[in-house]
Motif scaffolding. Structure first.
Motif, short mmCIF file in Angstrom:
data_model
loop_
_atom_site.label_atom_id
_atom_site.label_comp_id
_atom_site.label_asym_id
_atom_site.label_seq_id
_atom_site.Cartn_x
_atom_site.Cartn_y
_atom_site.Cartn_z
N SER A 27 12.33 6.85 32.98
CA SER A 27 10.96 6.82 33.47
C SER A 27 10.40 5.41 33.38
CB SER A 27 10.09 7.78 32.65
OG SER A 27 10.00 7.33 31.30
N SER A 28 9.33 5.17 34.11
CA SER A 28 8.72 3.83 34.12
C SER A 28 8.20 3.45 32.74
CB SER A 28 7.59 3.78 35.15
OG SER A 28 6.60 4.77 34.86
N GLY A 29 7.67 4.44 32.00
CA GLY A 29 7.16 4.16 30.66
C GLY A 29 8.26 3.73 29.70
N VAL A 30 9.41 4.42 29.77
CA VAL A 30 10.54 4.06 28.91
C VAL A 30 11.06 2.66 29.27
CG1 VAL A 30 12.92 4.65 28.30
CG2 VAL A 30 11.20 6.45 28.52
N ARG A 31 11.12 2.36 30.54
CA ARG A 31 11.62 1.04 30.96
C ARG A 31 10.68 -0.08 30.53
NH1 ARG A 31 14.22 1.06 36.89
NH2 ARG A 31 14.71 -1.02 36.12
N LYS A 32 9.39 0.18 30.58
CA LYS A 32 8.45 -0.85 30.13
C LYS A 32 8.58 -1.09 28.63
CE LYS A 32 4.93 -0.14 33.71
NZ LYS A 32 3.54 0.31 34.00
N ALA A 33 8.73 -0.02 27.87
CA ALA A 33 8.91 -0.17 26.42
C ALA A 33 10.24 -0.84 26.10
CB ALA A 33 8.82 1.20 25.74
N ALA A 34 11.29 -0.53 26.88
CA ALA A 34 12.62 -1.09 26.62
C ALA A 34 12.68 -2.59 26.86
CB ALA A 34 13.64 -0.38 27.49
N GLN A 35 11.74 -3.13 27.61
CA GLN A 35 11.73 -4.57 27.87
C GLN A 35 11.51 -5.39 26.60
OE1 GLN A 35 9.01 -5.53 31.03
NE2 GLN A 35 9.92 -4.06 32.45
N PHE A 36 11.05 -4.74 25.53
CA PHE A 36 10.86 -5.42 24.26
C PHE A 36 12.11 -5.33 23.38
CE2 PHE A 36 6.64 -4.29 25.73
CZ PHE A 36 5.94 -5.48 25.54
N LEU A 37 13.24 -4.97 23.97
CA LEU A 37 14.50 -4.86 23.25
C LEU A 37 15.57 -5.69 23.96
CD1 LEU A 37 14.45 -0.99 22.67
CD2 LEU A 37 13.86 -2.76 21.00
N PRO A 38 16.45 -6.36 23.21
CA PRO A 38 17.44 -7.24 23.83
C PRO A 38 18.47 -6.52 24.69
CG PRO A 38 17.88 -7.00 21.48
CD PRO A 38 16.55 -6.37 21.74
N VAL A 39 18.80 -5.27 24.32
CA VAL A 39 19.81 -4.53 25.08
C VAL A 39 19.36 -4.30 26.51
CG1 VAL A 39 21.17 -2.39 25.18
CG2 VAL A 39 20.66 -3.44 22.98
N TYR A 40 18.05 -4.12 26.73
CA TYR A 40 17.53 -3.93 28.08
C TYR A 40 17.88 -5.11 28.97
CZ TYR A 40 14.17 -3.60 31.91
OH TYR A 40 13.59 -3.57 33.16
N TRP A 41 17.74 -6.32 28.44
CA TRP A 41 18.01 -7.51 29.25
C TRP A 41 19.51 -7.74 29.41
CZ3 TRP A 41 14.08 -8.97 31.94
CH2 TRP A 41 12.79 -8.67 31.47
N TYR A 42 20.28 -7.29 28.43
CA TYR A 42 21.74 -7.34 28.61
C TYR A 42 22.16 -6.43 29.76
CZ TYR A 42 26.66 -6.32 27.84
OH TYR A 42 28.01 -6.13 28.02
N GLU A 43 21.61 -5.22 29.78
CA GLU A 43 21.95 -4.28 30.85
C GLU A 43 21.39 -4.72 32.19
OE1 GLU A 43 24.09 -1.98 30.72
OE2 GLU A 43 24.39 -2.10 28.55
N THR A 44 20.25 -5.40 32.17
CA THR A 44 19.71 -5.95 33.41
C THR A 44 20.68 -6.97 34.00
OG1 THR A 44 17.42 -5.62 32.69
CG2 THR A 44 17.80 -7.23 34.45
N ALA A 45 21.19 -7.87 33.14
CA ALA A 45 22.18 -8.84 33.60
C ALA A 45 23.46 -8.16 34.05
CB ALA A 45 22.48 -9.84 32.47
N ASN A 46 23.87 -7.13 33.32
CA ASN A 46 25.10 -6.42 33.68
C ASN A 46 24.96 -5.71 35.03
OD1 ASN A 46 27.81 -5.67 32.74
ND2 ASN A 46 27.02 -3.59 32.76
N GLU A 47 23.79 -5.14 35.30
CA GLU A 47 23.58 -4.48 36.59
C GLU A 47 23.55 -5.48 37.74
OE1 GLU A 47 20.55 -1.64 37.02
OE2 GLU A 47 21.54 -0.20 35.69
N ILE A 48 23.03 -6.68 37.49
CA ILE A 48 23.06 -7.72 38.52
C ILE A 48 24.51 -8.07 38.85
CG2 ILE A 48 22.51 -10.14 39.00
CD1 ILE A 48 19.96 -9.78 37.36
N LEU A 49 25.33 -8.18 37.82
CA LEU A 49 26.75 -8.48 38.05
C LEU A 49 27.45 -7.34 38.77
CD1 LEU A 49 27.62 -10.09 34.58
CD2 LEU A 49 27.37 -11.27 36.77
N MET A 50 27.03 -6.10 38.52
CA MET A 50 27.61 -4.95 39.19
C MET A 50 27.20 -4.88 40.66
SD MET A 50 27.14 -1.99 36.28
CE MET A 50 27.75 -0.68 37.32
#
Length: 382
Positions: free
Chosen positions: A317-340
């Motif tokens: 959900s959008s709420g979970v994604r906004k909260a997850a932005q304050f965690l490093p794993v979210y940005w790791y997965e963001t980079a990983n999805e860009i590579l995918m």
């Protein structure tokens, strides 16, 4: 190098735990990869099991059946109420069409409607009904033009279905390589192994009179800290190197020939730094092994579920994604999805990727600062 050796000795005692989490990680990777790996994002028409009761047996009815069969699975059924109900109940069919006698005269040239039965509450009824409606509309046009039943059947058979061609806008052919799923689940391994190992090590150095003995030691406190950092770095580097070698050994030419090896390794290394810094913070705060287990499970599983490791980001959900932005794993997965998602890392894609990796570095630095603040406060308290 007494402190360094002590770190490594405690890490060696917990080797069984490291191997256990390696096994869990590889098992999860293989399982999820089996269900979602090597996916290709392409368009295919949905196929529905359609039951047919053909009372007409004419060319027009056979033409309708062939038309439905283009995108669906045709199952011929007996005209028996119990049999029909049983097939619907067990989902052997999701839609039943009864073609009456004199189908051409009644339903195509006339205004009678086909008798149909569908499973309540499913989209399949509307899907097949739309296809039947298209056939009837085309057939009525041919019938109004004076086509015979045989000519109508030939005309409907000659109609071509719509062709859909997917545009390769990202340069990866719409496919997700298997090694991308391997790196997707890597944060779980890093968080679990490093938090447990560093937690046990730091708890061991705070037991009994050991802190006082280390303070009275001839080895300066600065050197003790440097040896501790060196040992932590070696443990983390060995873990990262082992995982990197596994990815190369498993995926070999597919991975090495992708042109993105450096990016995957860089992204995973930066994630390792964040996990290492966080593990130091956890080890500085916990006092018992039970507390360590609770915190590690909450951190590892919580981050992995909220940041797109175990659950795809598109499903969050959008709420979970906004909260997850304050965690490093979210940005790791963001980079990983860009590579995918992208075949070539250039221009704006490269900037977005570097931004996601840079934010992970900021998180690692923030964890280090918090750890130093906790250590300083503890020293003043003692």
């Amino acid at each position: 190098m007494a402190v360094f050796k002590a770190y490594m000795r405690i890490a060696k005692k917990n080797m069984w735990m490291i191997l256990m989490y390696l096994g869990i990680f590889l098992g999860i990777t293989v399982m999820f990869q089996h269900f979602t790996g090597n996916e290709t994002t392409q368009y295919t028409a949905q196929s529905i099991p359609v039951g047919i009761i053909d009372e007409d047996q004419g060319e027009a009815s056979k033409s309708l059946i062939r038309y439905i069969d283009r995108t669906n699975e045709i199952i011929y059924l007996e005209d028996d109420r119990e049999t029909l109900q049983e097939n619907l109940f067990y989902r052997n069919v999701e839609y039943i069409v009864r073609i009456p006698r004199n189908f051409m005269e009644q339903c195509i040239l006339g205004d009678d409607k086909l008798e149909v039965t569908t499973v309540p509450g499913t989209y399949s009824g509307s899907y097949v009904e739309q296809q039947i409606s298209n056939f009837i509309n085309f057939a009525r046009c041919y019938g109004a033009a004076g086509f015979t039943e045989h000519e109508l059947s030939e005309a409907m058979a000659a109609r071509e279905t719509a062709q859909v061609q997917m545009l390769d806008v990202n340069g990866n052919g719409g496919s997700y390589p298997a090694y991308a799923f391997y790196y997707r689940y890597l944060p779980y391994l890093f968080l679990c192994v490093l938090c447990y190992v560093m937690g046990y090590i730091l708890m061991g150095f705070r037991r009994g009179s050991l802190p006082d003995r280390m303070s009275a030691s001839a080895v300066p406190a600065r050197r003790q800290s440097m040896e501790g950092l060196l040992a932590a770095g070696v443990i983390a580097a060995v873990l990262w190197g082992f995982c990197s070698l596994i990815s190369i050994a498993f995926y070999n030419e597919n991975f090495l020939g992708s042109g993105k090896v450096t990016w995957y390794l860089l992204n995973s290394f930066v994630m390792l730094l964040s996990a290492l810094a966080l593990s130091y913070l956890v080890g500085s705060l916990v006092k018992t092994s039970n507390a360590l287990s609770g915190i590690v499970n909450i951190l590892s599983l919580g981050m992995c579920f909220a940041c797109g490791v175990f659950v795809e980001m598109d499903l969050l959900s959008s709420g979970v994604r906004k909260a997850a932005q304050f965690l490093p794993v979210y940005w790791y997965e963001t980079a990983n999805e860009i590579l995918m998602d992208y075949g070539e890392i250039v221009g704006d894609v490269r900037n977005r990727l570097m931004g996601a990796i840079g934010i992970q570095v900021v998180f690692a630095a923030a964890f280090v600062c918090v750890t130093l603040a906790v250590a300083k406060k503890r020293q003043r308290g003692s």
